[in-house]
Design an enzyme around this catalytic site. Structure first.
Site, PDB file in Angstrom:
ATOM      1  N   ARG A 197       0.854  -1.174   0.124  1.00 50.86           N
ATOM      2  CA  ARG A 197      -0.017   0.149   0.119  1.00 50.86           C
ATOM      3  C   ARG A 197       0.999   1.265   0.100  1.00 50.86           C
ATOM      4  O   ARG A 197       1.972   1.052   0.319  1.00 50.86           O
ATOM      5  CB  ARG A 197      -0.854  -0.064   1.196  1.00 50.86           C
ATOM      6  CG  ARG A 197      -1.946  -1.067   1.239  1.00 50.86           C
ATOM      7  CD  ARG A 197      -2.436  -1.180   2.762  1.00 50.86           C
ATOM      8  NE  ARG A 197      -3.335  -2.286   2.797  1.00 50.86           N
ATOM      9  CZ  ARG A 197      -3.241  -3.426   3.306  1.00 50.86           C
ATOM     10  NH1 ARG A 197      -2.096  -3.631   3.860  1.00 50.86           N
ATOM     11  NH2 ARG A 197      -3.971  -4.575   3.503  1.00 50.86           N
ATOM     12  N   LYS A 221      -1.779  -2.806   8.111  1.00 42.94           N
ATOM     13  CA  LYS A 221      -3.000  -2.432   8.862  1.00 42.94           C
ATOM     14  C   LYS A 221      -2.804  -3.118  10.231  1.00 42.94           C
ATOM     15  O   LYS A 221      -2.503  -4.164  10.411  1.00 42.94           O
ATOM     16  CB  LYS A 221      -4.265  -2.840   8.086  1.00 42.94           C
ATOM     17  CG  LYS A 221      -4.668  -1.709   6.862  1.00 42.94           C
ATOM     18  CD  LYS A 221      -5.853  -2.216   6.277  1.00 42.94           C
ATOM     19  CE  LYS A 221      -6.226  -1.556   5.195  1.00 42.94           C
ATOM     20  NZ  LYS A 221      -7.566  -1.507   4.519  1.00 42.94           N
ATOM     21  N   HIS A 291      -2.655   2.278  -5.625  1.00 40.34           N
ATOM     22  CA  HIS A 291      -3.472   0.860  -5.242  1.00 40.34           C
ATOM     23  C   HIS A 291      -3.798   0.355  -6.634  1.00 40.34           C
ATOM     24  O   HIS A 291      -3.804  -0.754  -6.719  1.00 40.34           O
ATOM     25  CB  HIS A 291      -4.996   1.623  -4.611  1.00 40.34           C
ATOM     26  CG  HIS A 291      -5.470   0.454  -3.942  1.00 40.34           C
ATOM     27  ND1 HIS A 291      -4.747   0.137  -2.430  1.00 40.34           N
ATOM     28  CD2 HIS A 291      -6.430  -0.401  -3.789  1.00 40.34           C
ATOM     29  CE1 HIS A 291      -5.319  -0.649  -1.758  1.00 40.34           C
ATOM     30  NE2 HIS A 291      -6.486  -1.163  -2.603  1.00 40.34           N
ATOM     31  N   ARG A 294      -0.975  -1.659  -7.000  1.00 43.31           N
ATOM     32  CA  ARG A 294      -1.317  -2.966  -6.051  1.00 43.31           C
ATOM     33  C   ARG A 294      -2.137  -3.940  -6.907  1.00 43.31           C
ATOM     34  O   ARG A 294      -1.841  -5.136  -7.012  1.00 43.31           O
ATOM     35  CB  ARG A 294      -1.807  -2.503  -4.785  1.00 43.31           C
ATOM     36  CG  ARG A 294      -2.127  -3.543  -3.831  1.00 43.31           C
ATOM     37  CD  ARG A 294      -2.423  -2.662  -2.515  1.00 43.31           C
ATOM     38  NE  ARG A 294      -3.075  -3.539  -1.441  1.00 43.31           N
ATOM     39  CZ  ARG A 294      -2.371  -4.480  -0.641  1.00 43.31           C
ATOM     40  NH1 ARG A 294      -1.248  -4.257  -0.656  1.00 43.31           N
ATOM     41  NH2 ARG A 294      -3.233  -5.203   0.373  1.00 43.31           N
ATOM     42  N   HIS A 317      -3.322  -9.344   3.289  1.00 44.96           N
ATOM     43  CA  HIS A 317      -4.779  -9.320   3.451  1.00 44.96           C
ATOM     44  C   HIS A 317      -5.009 -10.479   4.874  1.00 44.96           C
ATOM     45  O   HIS A 317      -4.410 -11.383   4.951  1.00 44.96           O
ATOM     46  CB  HIS A 317      -5.339  -9.990   2.335  1.00 44.96           C
ATOM     47  CG  HIS A 317      -5.637  -9.094   1.187  1.00 44.96           C
ATOM     48  ND1 HIS A 317      -5.863  -9.300  -0.119  1.00 44.96           N
ATOM     49  CD2 HIS A 317      -5.437  -7.812   1.295  1.00 44.96           C
ATOM     50  CE1 HIS A 317      -5.806  -8.190  -0.914  1.00 44.96           C
ATOM     51  NE2 HIS A 317      -5.903  -7.523  -0.127  1.00 44.96           N
ATOM     52  N   TYR A 326      -8.825 -11.044  -7.126  1.00 47.57           N
ATOM     53  CA  TYR A 326      -7.924 -11.148  -8.022  1.00 47.57           C
ATOM     54  C   TYR A 326      -7.984 -12.167  -8.754  1.00 47.57           C
ATOM     55  O   TYR A 326      -7.074 -12.359  -9.987  1.00 47.57           O
ATOM     56  CB  TYR A 326      -6.474 -10.880  -7.531  1.00 47.57           C
ATOM     57  CG  TYR A 326      -6.354  -9.430  -6.823  1.00 47.57           C
ATOM     58  CD1 TYR A 326      -6.500  -8.265  -7.487  1.00 47.57           C
ATOM     59  CD2 TYR A 326      -6.324  -9.394  -5.409  1.00 47.57           C
ATOM     60  CE1 TYR A 326      -6.275  -7.277  -6.761  1.00 47.57           C
ATOM     61  CE2 TYR A 326      -6.188  -8.225  -4.827  1.00 47.57           C
ATOM     62  CZ  TYR A 326      -6.253  -7.006  -5.643  1.00 47.57           C
ATOM     63  OH  TYR A 326      -6.090  -5.800  -4.742  1.00 47.57           O
TER      64      TYR A 326
END
Length: 345
Positions: A197, A221, A291, A294, A317, A326
């Site tokens: 990110r 995150k 993004h 990404r 993730h 994806y």
């Protein structure tokens, strides 16, 4: 109720280690929810019930909120309700059974492999052929360059006043420009080569790069740490930036930051987004954000045969469901597989 909201914000930031952006979004949702509850005659937090929450979401929908926004607001309500119940502010977890509309998951826009290569190589072309490719110079950074001296008549010769103390000389403009190009190339190679990110890329320190193993340590995150590999092109771009570019821009505010702005501090994500979109526009590519790079990295990994679990780990993730978006394939790839595998193709 205001005190409960403040305590909830502290819980998100201090205990759940959520980002400032996430805290702001959740708190705004909870404030909206409690404001609606007050209008429905809830005088204290314990009066909150499932009917009030459903009424709040229904009102959001009638005012035109998107399905994705409704899903996030329902998640905010569930998180707040669970926390308030544990804290003894609610007798039950009133939002435990609160349903939320399933957000439509649109397929991300991705660049083709040759388009991604053209984007990450754009800073090198800008430095080598500035006259042959108009508009491909590096996008403006966070510090404007020095202004040109005002034009005007040359003053008549006269006595020269005594010279005062000279300010310390900084690096010449051409050196700064070359350093910025190296920085931009390193940024683009990192974003596409690792799929991180933009906030993660800008948060990297020099110490987070393991050159011998070609991996970077990334804090994602929730403060979750992961190790992400990168390839030879990114290695060369990083080596050139650290050797020839970063020392030019480094200053008192640099500390350990890997990527720097023109003032010498850590590169700002807003500036980094402008860099990516500027080079994409200059290269004649569709509008591309960090993004988008990404998304492109993840799609190209899967198309190249990477395992879905490995891509999940690379992207950071927490749920495999986030990575499965994806797994879409292009029509061309589908046709190629059909021609190769079907006996009647």
């Amino acid at each position: 109720m205001r005190e409960a909201v403040d305590d909830f914000a502290g819980h998100l930031a201090g205990v759940r280690n959520r980002s400032a952006h996430t805290v702001r979004a959740y708190v705004a949702d909870v404030v909206s929810m409690l404001d609606h509850a007050t209008r429905m005659s809830c005088t204290e937090l314990a009066d909150l019930d499932l009917g009030v929450l459903r009424s709040w979401l229904a009102r959001q929908r009638t005012t035109g909120a998107a399905r994705s926004s409704l899903a996030r607001r329902a998640a905010s309500a569930r998180t707040f309700s669970a926390w308030a119940h544990r804290a003894g502010l609610l007798p039950t977890d009133v939002a435990a059974t609160l349903a939320s509309p399933k957000a439509r998951r649109e397929l991300p826009t991705v660049l083709r492999a040759e388009q991604a290569a053209a984007l990450v190589e754009a800073p090198g072309r800008s430095a080598a052929e500035p006259d042959d490719t108009p508009g491909t110079a590096a996008p403006p950074d966070d510090t404007p360059g020095p202004a040109a001296p005002p034009a005007g008549p040359v003053p008549p010769a006269g006595p020269v006043p005594p010279a005062g103390p000279m300010p310390p000389a900084g690096p010449p403009d051409d050196a700064v420009g070359a350093a910025v190009l190296l920085r931009d190339r390193a940024l683009l190679e990192l974003l596409y080569g690792t799929g991180v990110r933009i906030s993660e890329a800008c948060g990297l320190d020099v110490a987070d790069v393991d050159h011998s193993r070609r991996v970077v340590r990334v804090f994602g995150k929730g403060g979750r740490e992961r190790t992400v590999p990168y390839g030879l092109p990114a290695q060369r771009a990083l080596d050139e930036w650290l050797r020839d570019g970063r020392p030019v821009l480094a200053g008192p505010a640099t500390r350990g930051a890997l990527l720097l702005g023109a003032r010498g501090g850590r590169l700002n994500p807003t500036t980094a987004r402008r860099i990516v979109s500027g080079y994409a526009e200059a290269a004649g590519l569709p509008h591309t954000s960090p993004h988008g790079l990404r998304h492109s990295a993840a799609t190209h990994l899967l198309e190249g045969g990477a395992d879905l679990r490995a891509v999940q780990e690379i992207l950071g993730h927490s749920s495999l469901a986030s990575t499965q978006i994806y797994t879409h394939v292009s029509v061309e790839r589908l046709r190629a597989a059909y021609r190769q595998a079907h006996p009647r193709a």
